[in-house]
Design a protein around this motif. Structure first.
Motif, short mmCIF file in Angstrom:
data_model
loop_
_atom_site.label_atom_id
_atom_site.label_comp_id
_atom_site.label_asym_id
_atom_site.label_seq_id
_atom_site.Cartn_x
_atom_site.Cartn_y
_atom_site.Cartn_z
N ILE A 116 0.84 -1.20 0.00
CA ILE A 116 0.00 0.00 0.00
C ILE A 116 0.88 1.25 0.00
N ASN A 117 1.90 1.25 0.86
CA ASN A 117 2.81 2.41 0.92
C ASN A 117 3.54 2.63 -0.40
N LEU A 118 3.91 1.53 -1.05
CA LEU A 118 4.59 1.65 -2.34
C LEU A 118 3.64 2.24 -3.39
N SER A 119 2.38 1.82 -3.36
CA SER A 119 1.41 2.36 -4.32
C SER A 119 1.19 3.86 -4.08
N ILE A 120 1.25 4.27 -2.82
CA ILE A 120 1.05 5.68 -2.48
C ILE A 120 2.23 6.53 -2.97
N ILE A 121 3.45 6.10 -2.67
CA ILE A 121 4.61 6.88 -3.12
C ILE A 121 4.68 6.86 -4.63
N ALA B 275 2.11 6.81 -6.69
CA ALA B 275 1.11 7.77 -7.17
C ALA B 275 1.67 9.18 -7.13
N HIS B 276 2.39 9.51 -6.07
CA HIS B 276 2.95 10.86 -5.95
C HIS B 276 4.15 11.04 -6.87
N LEU B 277 4.88 9.98 -7.15
CA LEU B 277 5.97 10.07 -8.12
C LEU B 277 5.43 10.28 -9.52
N PHE B 278 4.23 9.74 -9.78
CA PHE B 278 3.58 9.98 -11.06
C PHE B 278 3.20 11.45 -11.19
N LYS C 125 8.09 15.71 -2.75
CA LYS C 125 7.12 14.63 -2.60
C LYS C 125 7.68 13.50 -1.74
N ILE C 126 8.91 13.09 -2.03
CA ILE C 126 9.51 11.95 -1.33
C ILE C 126 9.63 12.22 0.17
N ILE C 127 10.11 13.40 0.52
CA ILE C 127 10.28 13.74 1.93
C ILE C 127 8.94 13.76 2.66
N VAL C 128 7.97 14.48 2.09
CA VAL C 128 6.66 14.63 2.75
C VAL C 128 5.94 13.29 2.86
N ILE C 129 5.93 12.51 1.79
CA ILE C 129 5.19 11.25 1.79
C ILE C 129 5.86 10.22 2.69
N CYS C 130 7.17 10.12 2.64
CA CYS C 130 7.87 9.15 3.49
C CYS C 130 7.65 9.45 4.97
N ILE C 131 7.75 10.72 5.34
CA ILE C 131 7.52 11.10 6.73
C ILE C 131 6.08 10.81 7.14
#
Length: 267
Positions: free
Chosen positions: A172-177, A179-182, A220-226
């Motif tokens: 699920i977390n991979l699908s979320i990151i 989506a934001h990478l897209f 995106k990476i910083i905000v979503i990972c945190i």
């Protein structure tokens, strides 16, 4: 000027003339209120929010493609067809579709998620057939950028269980990151290579300072990972955790699809 015309003028100036700090704050307040209401629905019907990621994809395409078709003059410019109007309408259709699916499930044992997906698919096809041409170069640039970045996080998942493919939460977390990478990929390609500009307040400010939309990736990476780390570590309520993750997924994929389609149709 009448009260009605004054109200319409207020909406036009502050909500339908681009993103500002004011309307961004208002949208976030509305989102928080909506999340509380949605959480109550999920708890009442014992729905796992993250199970809705796939069934909701056609609805995400529906809202985002309508906006893209308006951007390119295929659909008329109308308050109900642009942000935020179209997303309020789609959200309403989703809620009604969930209730309809639950009713059908009680009578036929057909999982409500299938009904939800089918309704969204039928509505999305209407927009799909109105997309008459696609710029394959722009299309390929966004897709390639997105694939490369997603593969990087698949590799990271082998060393960091936040994104591991061996667990449900990791997937699920991979699908979320992803989506934001897209979203970041579509924004980066559109802004840096095709002369588009970032409409949202914070990313736009960062772009103005850096001069490149590639900054969307680290942002995106910083905000979503945190965000995902905090949810997994400190939010024990599964419905609340799942609802937050579902919301974050939609907030990444919806603008990403809109940007992608606007670019691919318009170039």
């Amino acid at each position: 000027m009448s009260i009605e015309s004054s109200f319409i003028s207020f909406l036009s100036i502050y909500f339908f003339s681009g993103y500002t700090i004011f309307n961004t704050i208002v949208y976030w307040i509305i989102l928080v209120i909506a999340l509380f209401m949605i959480i109550k629905i999920f708890k009442h019907y014992k729905i796992n929010p993250t199970d809705l990621i796939i069934p909701l994809m056609p609805f995400i395409f529906l809202g985002s493609s309508v906006r893209a078709l308006v951007d390119n003059g295929i659909y008329p410019y109308n308050w109900f067809l642009i942000t935020p109007g179209i997303y309020f309408i789609v959200a309403g259709i989703v809620v009604l579709s969930i209730f309809l699916g639950i009713i059908i499930q009680k009578k036929t044992d057909i999982d409500f998620k299938y009904t939800l997906f089918f309704i969204g698919l039928i509505l999305a096809i209407i927009n799909l057939i109105n997309i008459q041409s696609i710029n394959l170069i722009a299309f390929s640039q966004v897709i390639l950028s997105w694939i490369v970045m997603t593969v990087i996080f698949i590799i990271i998942g082998k060393f960091w269980d936040l994104f591991t493919l061996s667990s449900y939460d990791g997937k699920i977390n991979l699908s979320i990151i992803s989506a934001h990478l897209f979203d970041a990929s579509s924004t980066f390609i559109a802004v840096d290579y095709y002369g588009y500009f970032e409409q949202h307040v914070l990313p736009g400010s960062i772009y103005n300072l850096s001069g490149t939309a590639i900054t969307m990736f680290p942002l995106k990476i910083i905000v979503i990972c945190i965000s995902l780390y905090i949810i997994d570590k400190y939010v024990d309520d599964e419905i609340l955790s799942g609802t937050l993750k579902l919301a974050i997924f939609i907030l990444g994929l919806a603008p990403g699809v809109r940007n992608f389609l606007s670019l691919a149709i318009g170039t």
